[in-house]
Scaffold this motif. Structure first.
Motif, PDB file in Angstrom:
ATOM      1  N   ILE A  64     -71.567   2.064  24.998  1.00 57.08           N
ATOM      2  CA  ILE A  64     -72.503   2.169  26.069  1.00 57.08           C
ATOM      3  C   ILE A  64     -71.808   3.217  25.960  1.00 57.08           C
ATOM      4  O   ILE A  64     -73.001   4.432  25.868  1.00 57.08           O
ATOM      5  N   THR A  65     -71.126   4.561  25.469  1.00 53.72           N
ATOM      6  CA  THR A  65     -70.686   5.941  25.136  1.00 53.72           C
ATOM      7  C   THR A  65     -71.784   6.076  24.400  1.00 53.72           C
ATOM      8  O   THR A  65     -72.188   7.376  24.552  1.00 53.72           O
ATOM      9  N   LEU A  66     -71.972   5.524  23.400  1.00 49.53           N
ATOM     10  CA  LEU A  66     -72.744   6.385  22.019  1.00 49.53           C
ATOM     11  C   LEU A  66     -74.029   6.214  22.301  1.00 49.53           C
ATOM     12  O   LEU A  66     -75.165   6.777  22.669  1.00 49.53           O
TER      13      LEU A  66
ATOM     14  N   ASN B 106     -63.771  16.020  33.634  1.00 52.69           N
ATOM     15  CA  ASN B 106     -62.400  17.498  33.225  1.00 52.69           C
ATOM     16  C   ASN B 106     -63.327  19.090  32.732  1.00 52.69           C
ATOM     17  O   ASN B 106     -62.788  19.236  33.732  1.00 52.69           O
ATOM     18  N   ILE B 107     -64.975  18.419  32.856  1.00 55.80           N
ATOM     19  CA  ILE B 107     -65.328  19.390  32.348  1.00 55.80           C
ATOM     20  C   ILE B 107     -65.838  20.488  34.289  1.00 55.80           C
ATOM     21  O   ILE B 107     -65.516  21.793  33.394  1.00 55.80           O
ATOM     22  N   LEU B 108     -65.899  19.276  34.965  1.00 59.31           N
ATOM     23  CA  LEU B 108     -66.297  20.305  36.279  1.00 59.31           C
ATOM     24  C   LEU B 108     -65.639  20.768  36.750  1.00 59.31           C
ATOM     25  O   LEU B 108     -65.462  21.799  37.712  1.00 59.31           O
ATOM     26  N   LEU B 109     -63.857  20.183  36.371  1.00 59.08           N
ATOM     27  CA  LEU B 109     -62.626  20.667  36.803  1.00 59.08           C
ATOM     28  C   LEU B 109     -62.636  21.630  36.450  1.00 59.08           C
ATOM     29  O   LEU B 109     -61.993  23.300  37.358  1.00 59.08           O
ATOM     30  N   LYS B 110     -63.120  21.862  34.987  1.00 55.91           N
ATOM     31  CA  LYS B 110     -62.716  23.394  34.168  1.00 55.91           C
ATOM     32  C   LYS B 110     -63.427  24.545  34.816  1.00 55.91           C
ATOM     33  O   LYS B 110     -62.672  25.618  35.068  1.00 55.91           O
ATOM     34  N   ILE B 111     -64.885  23.908  35.304  1.00 55.32           N
ATOM     35  CA  ILE B 111     -65.865  25.219  36.096  1.00 55.32           C
ATOM     36  C   ILE B 111     -65.215  25.791  37.138  1.00 55.32           C
ATOM     37  O   ILE B 111     -65.431  26.498  37.245  1.00 55.32           O
ATOM     38  N   SER B 112     -64.769  24.266  38.215  1.00 58.89           N
ATOM     39  CA  SER B 112     -64.057  25.190  39.518  1.00 58.89           C
ATOM     40  C   SER B 112     -63.220  25.689  39.155  1.00 58.89           C
ATOM     41  O   SER B 112     -62.908  26.386  40.285  1.00 58.89           O
ATOM     42  N   GLY B 113     -62.206  25.622  38.179  1.00 64.18           N
ATOM     43  CA  GLY B 113     -61.124  26.291  38.523  1.00 64.18           C
ATOM     44  C   GLY B 113     -60.222  25.687  38.958  1.00 64.18           C
ATOM     45  O   GLY B 113     -59.126  26.317  38.821  1.00 64.18           O
TER      46      GLY B 113
ATOM     47  N   VAL C  79     -67.659   8.517  29.713  1.00 64.15           N
ATOM     48  CA  VAL C  79     -68.603   9.540  29.582  1.00 64.15           C
ATOM     49  C   VAL C  79     -68.286  10.937  31.000  1.00 64.15           C
ATOM     50  O   VAL C  79     -68.230  11.598  31.141  1.00 64.15           O
ATOM     51  N   ASN C  80     -67.805  10.030  32.339  1.00 62.89           N
ATOM     52  CA  ASN C  80     -67.890  10.142  33.861  1.00 62.89           C
ATOM     53  C   ASN C  80     -66.460  11.155  33.283  1.00 62.89           C
ATOM     54  O   ASN C  80     -66.891  12.440  34.124  1.00 62.89           O
TER      55      ASN C  80
END
Length: 488
Positions: A300-302, A480-487, A474-475
């Motif tokens: 499913i990830t691929l 993790n990406i959203l956390l880094k963006i929000s700081g 994927v979620n």
């Protein structure tokens, strides 16, 4: 494990860099600098050389990896390395002798449809030889856990050299014909560089002492020649056969389309480095419930990541071809067919790893042999009738049936299944995204069109995947990406 993980990350980065350079060469420099006839000739020669490579290497690159660690003393290792350097000549000498005696007949046969091939047939076995020994030297360093520089030479440096000589054509420093001859120099240089690196890692001691178990090595190498030849044939036989049935410039159009479509396979190559050892470990310990769970997660990830790349290609395909010479536009149908076949293969996750690590691994060889016969037969039928679209149809059918056969084998023989309800949800999201954006074009320059549409496709696709929680992995990555963006 630290060394393996570290080198896997570096190799993945190098692969993506090399792919980017290769994309520039394939989509723009070859098409605008070399012209379709000589691009087609280049594709034919390199594909043919790649088909010969497993023979020239005598399967030693895989044999070296399998048997090297079994030799404990320095004397045993020295004897084994001597054998792997000499053994390919058992088949190299007869091949070159036969070609020398029957060169005229061979050249005439291969150039019957395209006379431009005639003067360059000798390049095929020579480059095949250089490719073969490159792989042997690359395996030499891999068994010493020093694969990064070899991967850099193979994925990046080779393409940089090709770029340099393509620029030389553009600035009229060399002619198109001289570029074809320069391919011999490029692959010879890659082999020499890899050889120097291999010998710097472990210097060979040249003597006529061979290991006691040389019969086992020879038998295994012969088996690997067979299996490696099948794998290479599946990749390159269509480009070789195009040169036998239709004008050589069609091979250039086909090569561009194939390169675009094969972008979908990049995530599989990266994930394979992670899932292959995990799959092997779970099967050794017979933890089949965990293996089945990994199978589903990998699939499913691929599917989600590969689906995104496929959408990026297909929704922008007409804009991409607008950047190329108009003659190449006939490859759009090829891109669709090959993309669908590679995407189906992608949906099967770590299917290949499961089969290769099971007691049924020889089944892949049997399936592969059947596929080669089917592929050649379909190409003979479809290429004369439909040109490069015929080659794509043959590849689509054969790879589709091959993937289906492997799936059914794992399902019924090993009781493992890659699909869940999320598979259907993912396919629905891919279909909706394609319908929404494929027919939606802007009246901008193709590059601006591609950038804007790609941004919209990205937002639309990933929001839907995140909302419906199609893939847990994927979620988590998106969180993790959203956390880094929000700081935070």
């Amino acid at each position: 494990m630290g060394i393996v993980l570290n080198q896997s990350i570096k190799n993945t980065i190098i692969t993506f860099i090399g792919f980017t350079i290769g994309a520039t060469n394939a989509l723009f420099m070859y098409t605008h600098f070399l012209g379709e006839d000589y691009y087609g000739l280049t594709a034919f020669l390199l594909s043919s050389a790649n088909i010969m490579m497993p023979l020239m290497a005598f399967g030693i690159q895989n044999t070296l990896v399998k048997f090297y660690s079994e030799h404990k003393s320095e004397d045993e290792k020295s004897r084994f390395l001597n054998l792997v350097l000499v053994l390919p000549f058992v088949i190299i000498i007869p091949i070159f002798l036969i070609l020398f005696l029957f060169y005229g007949e061979t050249a005439m046969l291969l150039s019957k449809k395209n006379p431009i091939i005639h003067n360059y047939v000798w390049i095929i076995p020579v480059i095949g030889l250089f490719m073969g020994y490159f792989e042997i030297f690359y395996a030499w360093v891999k068994v010493h856990l020093k694969s990064v520089f070899g991967n850099f030479v193979k994925e990046v440096l080779l393409r940089v050299f090709i770029s340099i000589f393509l620029f030389a054509v553009y600035f009229d420093w060399i002619s198109n014909i001289q570029f074809i001859y320069s391919l011999v120099f490029i692959y010879f240089t890659m082999m020499v560089i890899m050889g120097l690196v291999a010998f710097s890692v472990r210097k060979p001691q040249f003597h006529l002492k061979f290991p006691k178990e040389k019969r086992e090595v020879i038998v295994y190498s012969a088996f690997i020649i067979f299996s490696s030849s099948i794998a290479v044939l599946l990749l390159d036989i269509d480009k070789f056969m195009i040169g036998q049935y239709i004008p050589i410039n069609e091979a250039a159009y086909y090569s561009v389309a194939i390169f675009i479509a094969l972008t979908i396979s990049v995530p599989m190559r990266a994930m394979h480095q992670i899932t292959h050892p995990i799959t092997s470990d779970l099967m050794i310990r017979k933890r089949y419930d965990e293996l089945n769970d990994l199978y589903k997660k990998a699939a499913i990830t691929l599917q989600v990541i590969g689906g995104f790349i496929m959408l990026g290609i297909l929704t922008n395909i007409h804009q991409v071809y607008a950047l190329l010479p108009e003659k190449y536009s006939g490859g759009v149908a090829v891109v669709f067919l090959i993309s669908f076949s590679k995407f189906f293969d992608l949906m099967l996750g770590n299917n290949n790893s499961i089969i290769f690590n099971s007691k049924y691994y020889r089944t892949v060889l049997l399936l592969g042999l059947c596929l080669v016969i089917l592929t050649v037969t379909l190409n003979i039928f479809f290429i004369p009738k439909f040109g490069i679209e015929g080659a794509a149809i043959a590849t689509f059918i054969s790879i589709g049936l091959y993937s289906l056969a492997k799936l059914l084998f794992v399902v019924f023989k090993m009781n493992l299944f890659p699909f869940t309800k999320k598979t259907i949800v993912s396919l629905g999201i891919i279909a909706i995204t394609f319908i929404v954006f494929y027919f939606w074009n802007f009246s901008f320059h193709p590059v601006a069109n591609i950038l804007l549409k790609s941004i919209l496709v990205t937002l639309f696709y990933w929001v839907l995947n995140y909302k419906f929680m199609v893939s847990e992995d994927v979620n988590k990555m998106m969180d993790n990406i959203l956390l880094k963006i929000s700081g935070k």
